[in-house]
Design an enzyme around this catalytic site. Sequence first.
Site, PDB file in Angstrom:
ATOM      1  N   ASN A 120      28.398  -1.861   1.412  1.00  0.00           N
ATOM      2  CA  ASN A 120      27.906  -2.493   0.191  1.00  0.00           C
ATOM      3  C   ASN A 120      27.538  -1.415  -0.839  1.00  0.00           C
ATOM      4  O   ASN A 120      26.638  -0.618  -0.603  1.00  0.00           O
ATOM      5  CB  ASN A 120      26.682  -3.355   0.515  1.00  0.00           C
ATOM      6  CG  ASN A 120      26.072  -4.024  -0.693  1.00  0.00           C
ATOM      7  OD1 ASN A 120      26.645  -4.039  -1.780  1.00  0.00           O
ATOM      8  ND2 ASN A 120      24.891  -4.581  -0.505  1.00  0.00           N
ATOM      9  N   CYS A 128      22.064  -6.906   1.232  1.00  0.00           N
ATOM     10  CA  CYS A 128      22.633  -6.801   2.578  1.00  0.00           C
ATOM     11  C   CYS A 128      21.537  -6.705   3.640  1.00  0.00           C
ATOM     12  O   CYS A 128      21.796  -6.988   4.817  1.00  0.00           O
ATOM     13  CB  CYS A 128      23.607  -5.634   2.662  1.00  0.00           C
ATOM     14  SG  CYS A 128      22.962  -4.070   2.074  1.00  0.00           S
TER      15      CYS A 128
END
Length: 169
Positions: A120, A128
């Site tokens: 990410n 996340c």
Amino acid sequence: MTGEMASVNVNTPIGPLWFAASEVGLRRVSFGEGEVVAGSVGARELLGVVRGQLEEYFGGGRRVFEVPLDWGLSEGWALEVRRVLWEKVGYGDTVSYGELAALAGRPDGARAVGGIMAGNPIPVVVPCHRVIAADGGIGGFAGSGGTQVETKRRLLTMEGAMPPTLFDL
């Protein structure tokens, strides 16, 4: 992406974070410090907004980041998974890797979601840290050097998704 990138280092309760933005939106967040670049006026203004919202988030007054995102470092199914996470998993909520895979249209994609979360490019803002193991365990976390899981635990505790430990009191 248009315009020049701008970047800034910000000290936070989870350690230093480096933010980079284009005129389109926030493009990258990294744990630790990075090179500071002046960039375009629009990108610098956006980073000012991000910094203010980040302070509100860590101060307990903000639950949603309201900044445009530059998704230029994500593509394909990874982009879809990150967008679903951004749009559907709110402050204080968690979702398992398998549940997120199903929300993004691939119920058998839990392992792939783990890799997508590890890569990410906009952690904390694209949350996340809210993705956990199916058994309720904390799962992994790619940020913050050697203290990844501790950083994830601290974010989840701050958001009320996990109870505080003795070290949080």
